[in-house]
Design a protein around this motif. Structure first.
Motif, short mmCIF file in Angstrom:
data_model
loop_
_atom_site.label_atom_id
_atom_site.label_comp_id
_atom_site.label_asym_id
_atom_site.label_seq_id
_atom_site.Cartn_x
_atom_site.Cartn_y
_atom_site.Cartn_z
N ALA A 24 0.91 -1.07 0.05
CA ALA A 24 -0.11 0.07 0.15
C ALA A 24 0.99 1.40 0.06
O ALA A 24 0.55 2.14 -0.68
N VAL A 25 1.94 1.13 0.87
CA VAL A 25 2.81 2.29 0.72
C VAL A 25 3.57 2.59 -0.55
O VAL A 25 3.62 3.59 -1.15
N GLU A 26 3.90 1.49 -1.20
CA GLU A 26 4.39 1.59 -2.66
C GLU A 26 3.20 1.95 -3.66
O GLU A 26 3.99 3.08 -4.58
N ALA A 27 2.40 1.44 -3.38
CA ALA A 27 1.15 2.20 -4.32
C ALA A 27 1.02 3.64 -4.04
O ALA A 27 0.75 4.41 -5.32
N SER A 28 0.83 4.04 -3.13
CA SER A 28 0.56 5.49 -2.83
C SER A 28 1.65 6.39 -3.31
O SER A 28 1.82 7.53 -3.91
N PHE A 29 2.98 5.70 -3.23
CA PHE A 29 4.24 6.53 -3.71
C PHE A 29 4.08 6.46 -5.31
O PHE A 29 4.26 7.77 -5.95
N ARG A 30 3.64 5.64 -5.67
CA ARG A 30 3.62 5.45 -7.42
C ARG A 30 2.63 6.38 -8.07
O ARG A 30 2.83 7.18 -8.95
N VAL A 31 1.66 6.78 -7.15
CA VAL A 31 0.55 8.04 -7.47
C VAL A 31 1.30 9.03 -7.36
O VAL A 31 1.31 10.16 -8.01
N ALA A 32 1.94 9.25 -6.17
CA ALA A 32 2.48 10.58 -5.82
C ALA A 32 3.66 11.06 -6.58
O ALA A 32 3.66 12.32 -7.25
N VAL A 33 4.28 10.21 -7.15
CA VAL A 33 5.55 10.44 -8.13
C VAL A 33 5.14 10.69 -9.51
O VAL A 33 5.94 11.61 -10.28
N GLN A 34 3.73 10.34 -9.93
CA GLN A 34 3.62 10.75 -11.03
C GLN A 34 3.41 12.25 -11.15
O GLN A 34 3.56 13.06 -12.17
N LYS A 35 2.94 12.99 -10.16
CA LYS A 35 2.93 14.56 -10.03
C LYS A 35 4.10 15.05 -9.67
O LYS A 35 4.52 16.32 -10.13
N TYR A 36 4.87 14.49 -8.87
CA TYR A 36 6.10 14.71 -7.97
C TYR A 36 6.93 14.23 -8.25
O TYR A 36 7.56 13.15 -7.59
N PRO A 37 7.73 14.13 -9.58
CA PRO A 37 8.78 13.12 -9.75
C PRO A 37 10.06 13.04 -8.92
O PRO A 37 10.85 12.29 -9.02
N GLN A 38 10.19 14.43 -8.25
CA GLN A 38 11.51 14.62 -7.34
C GLN A 38 11.38 13.62 -6.23
O GLN A 38 12.45 13.56 -5.40
N LEU A 39 10.34 13.24 -5.83
CA LEU A 39 10.24 12.36 -4.62
C LEU A 39 10.97 11.04 -4.77
O LEU A 39 11.15 10.53 -5.83
N ASP A 40 11.44 10.57 -3.51
CA ASP A 40 12.26 9.51 -3.38
C ASP A 40 11.79 8.30 -2.51
O ASP A 40 11.00 8.88 -1.62
#
Length: 236
Positions: A24-40
Motif C-alpha cells: 500500500a505504501v508503494e502504491a501510494s508512492f507510485r501515484v505521488a511520483v506521477q505528479k511530483y517526480p522528485q520524490l524518493d
C-alpha cells in the motif's frame, strides 16, 4: 465456568493484515511520483512510518471516518516532503487504501471455527478503529452476520484498552463479565483491556512471542483459533 458469550478482536485475530502495509505504501508512492517526480521512495517510506506513529491515537479515538484519516495521513506525508497539496493527497490515500484492502486476508481457520461456535455461544466483536473501515472489512468477508453485538471504538467513542468499550459489549450481549471470554492478539489492548474489565482473555499468539515478560497474564494462550476451539470443546 458458565460461558455464554465470546467476543473477538478483528485485526490480527480474525483478519490477517500483515501483508497489507508495504504494498500500500508503494502504491501510494507510485501515484505521488506521477505528479511530483522528485520524490524518493525511501524518504516516502520513512515519512509514512513517522505519520503512522503520529496518528496512532487518532486511529483509535477519532470520530472522523477512516477515509478522512487516510486523507489526512497522506497530506501529512506530502507536507513532510515539502509538498502542500491537500487536494492531491486524496488521490494518494485512495491508492493506498485500495491496495491495502486487496492484500487483506481472513485467517484460514476462522470460518470453520465460527461455524462450530455458532449456536453454542453468543459471538461478538470488540474492535478499535474508524466505523467505516471496520464495517467494510466485516462486510468484505461476510462476517457481519456472524456477530451480535459489533462494538467499534469509532462508534462508541472509547477504545481498547479502556474498560468502557468492553462494558458496552457486555451490556449489549446481556451477559456478566464472568460469563464472557475475549479473544485477541494484543497484550496492550486486548489482554490489559479485557482483564481490566473483569473478562477472561484468550491470547492468540500466532507468532510464538514469549509470555514471561507480559505485564498481565492471559487466562489462556493459543496458537490460533482452532486451538481455542479445541479447548472450549474440552471444557464442555
Amino acid at each position: 465456568m458458565n460461558l455464554k458469550a465470546i467476543f473477538f478482536d478483528l485485526d490480527e485475530t480474525l483478519l490477517d493484515t500483515s501483508g497489507c502495509r508495504p504494498p500500500a505504501v508503494e502504491a501510494s508512492f507510485r501515484v505521488a511520483v506521477q505528479k511530483y517526480p522528485q520524490l524518493d521512495f525511501e524518504a516516502w517510506r520513512a515519512a509514512s512510518e513517522e505519520v503512522k506513529r503520529e496518528m496512532h491515537d487518532l486511529w483509535l479515538n477519532s470520530p472522523n471516518s477512516g477515509a478522512e484519516l487516510l486523507h489526512e495521513g497522506s497530506y501529512r506525508i506530502l507536507q513532510k516532503l515539502g509538498i502542500d497539496d491537500r487536494e492531491f493527497a486524496r488521490h494518494v490515500s485512495q491508492a493506498y487504501y485500495r491496495t491495502w484492502v486487496s492484500h487483506l486476508k481472513l485467517f484460514p481457520e476462522v470460518r470453520d471455527v465460527l461455524a462450530a461456535l455458532r449456536g453454542r455461544f453468543r459471538l461478538g466483536i470488540i474492535s478499535n478503529g474508524p466505523s467505516d473501515l471496520q464495517r467494510y472489512k466485516l462486510k468484505l468477508f461476510e462476517l457481519e452476520r456472524e456477530f451480535d453485538p459489533i462494538v467499534i471504538s469509532g462508534e462508541v467513542g472509547v477504545a481498547k484498552p479502556n474498560g468502557g468499550i468492553f462494558r458496552r459489549a457486555l451490556e449489549l450481549a446481556e451477559v456478566l463479565p464472568s460469563e464472557a471470554l475475549y479473544v485477541g492478539d494484543s497484550p496492550t489492548y486486548d489482554i490489559a483491556g479485557a482483564k481490566g474489565a473483569g473478562i477472561m482473555i484468550a491470547w492468540v499468539n500466532r507468532n510464538g512471542l514469549p509470555t514471561e515478560n507480559l505485564e498481565m497474564k492471559p487466562d489462556a494462550v493459543v496458537r490460533d483459533l482452532e486451538e481455542l476451539l479445541c479447548r472450549l470443546v474440552e471444557r464442555r
